[in-house]
Design an enzyme around this catalytic site. Sequence first.
Site, PDB file in Angstrom:
ATOM      1  N   GLU A 106      25.963  71.339  -6.839  1.00 40.38           N
ATOM      2  CA  GLU A 106      25.842  71.361  -5.387  1.00 40.38           C
ATOM      3  C   GLU A 106      24.384  71.372  -4.948  1.00 40.38           C
ATOM      4  O   GLU A 106      24.076  71.025  -3.805  1.00 40.38           O
ATOM      5  CB  GLU A 106      26.568  72.574  -4.803  1.00 40.38           C
ATOM      6  CG  GLU A 106      28.081  72.499  -4.868  1.00 40.38           C
ATOM      7  CD  GLU A 106      28.682  71.524  -3.862  1.00 40.38           C
ATOM      8  OE1 GLU A 106      28.036  71.275  -2.823  1.00 40.38           O
ATOM      9  OE2 GLU A 106      29.784  71.020  -4.119  1.00 40.38           O
ATOM     10  N   TYR A 164      25.304  78.053   0.046  1.00 41.97           N
ATOM     11  CA  TYR A 164      25.520  78.286  -1.378  1.00 41.97           C
ATOM     12  C   TYR A 164      24.525  77.473  -2.205  1.00 41.97           C
ATOM     13  O   TYR A 164      23.876  77.995  -3.128  1.00 41.97           O
ATOM     14  CB  TYR A 164      26.948  77.896  -1.751  1.00 41.97           C
ATOM     15  CG  TYR A 164      27.202  77.822  -3.236  1.00 41.97           C
ATOM     16  CD1 TYR A 164      27.353  78.985  -3.993  1.00 41.97           C
ATOM     17  CD2 TYR A 164      27.309  76.590  -3.889  1.00 41.97           C
ATOM     18  CE1 TYR A 164      27.597  78.926  -5.363  1.00 41.97           C
ATOM     19  CE2 TYR A 164      27.550  76.517  -5.251  1.00 41.97           C
ATOM     20  CZ  TYR A 164      27.689  77.684  -5.986  1.00 41.97           C
ATOM     21  OH  TYR A 164      27.926  77.612  -7.341  1.00 41.97           O
ATOM     22  N   SER A 180      24.116  74.835 -10.258  1.00 44.87           N
ATOM     23  CA  SER A 180      25.262  74.082  -9.744  1.00 44.87           C
ATOM     24  C   SER A 180      24.884  72.671  -9.325  1.00 44.87           C
ATOM     25  O   SER A 180      23.785  72.435  -8.793  1.00 44.87           O
ATOM     26  CB  SER A 180      25.857  74.818  -8.539  1.00 44.87           C
ATOM     27  OG  SER A 180      26.805  74.023  -7.860  1.00 44.87           O
TER      28      SER A 180
END
Length: 331
Positions: A127, A154, A125
């Site tokens: 992120e 996460y 990801s």
Amino acid sequence: MFNKKALILGITGQDGSYLAELLLNKGYTVHGIIRRSSSFNTGRIDHIFDRLVLHHGDLMEPYGISHILQTVRPNEVYNLAAQSHVKVSFEMPSYTAQVAGMSVLNMLETIRIVDPTIRFYQASSSEMFGSATSDFGGKPGQDENTPFQPRSPYAVAKVFAHQATINYRQAYGLHASCGILFNHESPRRGETFVTRKVSRGVADIYMDRSHKLVLGNLAAWRDWGYAKDYVYAMWLMLQQERPDDYVIATGEAHTVKEFVEKAFKSAGLDYQDHVITDSKYFRPTEVDYLRGIPAKAMDKLGWKPTVTFDELVTMMVQADVDAASTYRYST
């Protein structure tokens, strides 16, 4: 190509459903893992349900996953399953770490033991980059060489899974690749994600079922692409002779405010008449700017996005307006 078998973890999600369609169209036998629960969440795959081979399983139960791998003996495994909502990860950090992190390590170890020739895709990801950026001609962005500075549980879990995948590739020779996917949306996006929350909110306001839409941080920059394009990149990665890691993105960054403004405008509305912000929707630590640099994927995979930002916004709003209209006229 024909008679290949693929196993998709997370097949009922946005990406899983598009990937299942792609693989079926390419002649694969497609297996998927779904969690056993009191209610089915198969809406995204109902139209292809009878063409899939589904198994009950849970990433938190490695022995069950091992049994499925031994039974199916897939050529390719796509791990798209996770607790993928960033804000929720602050509320459920341990669970997120287990599902998005440790479960991937368990999967890699199982593949190593059961059949190390299986090709494995890990959904990494954007992120993971958090607050880190690199300089690309005086403009910030992130590519495969940008360091990770995760700013949520996460993202931390995704970094663990990403590095575990690289480690198993290097240590055991697994054909294991990571797609570092930047935000990718579609009409199938989950309703708790901001883009779908916006498109549904616009539809409800357009149909006069609501008048206000409450959102969080409108200043964050994101690189948004079309999910159907991105699952094609996943497949391309596992067709390469050598495994590797790739940033998949459009190369463009837009603010949440811009997404909101265009979404309302596509329905003939002014967002300023309807949108309010509430700090409760802000994350404890924000990621301010994400813009992927997909040069490597374009060069080595021959991949490129096909849907523009404006087209994506309009597509999502139109789908939700159509759905809202059907609902209204059927009740």
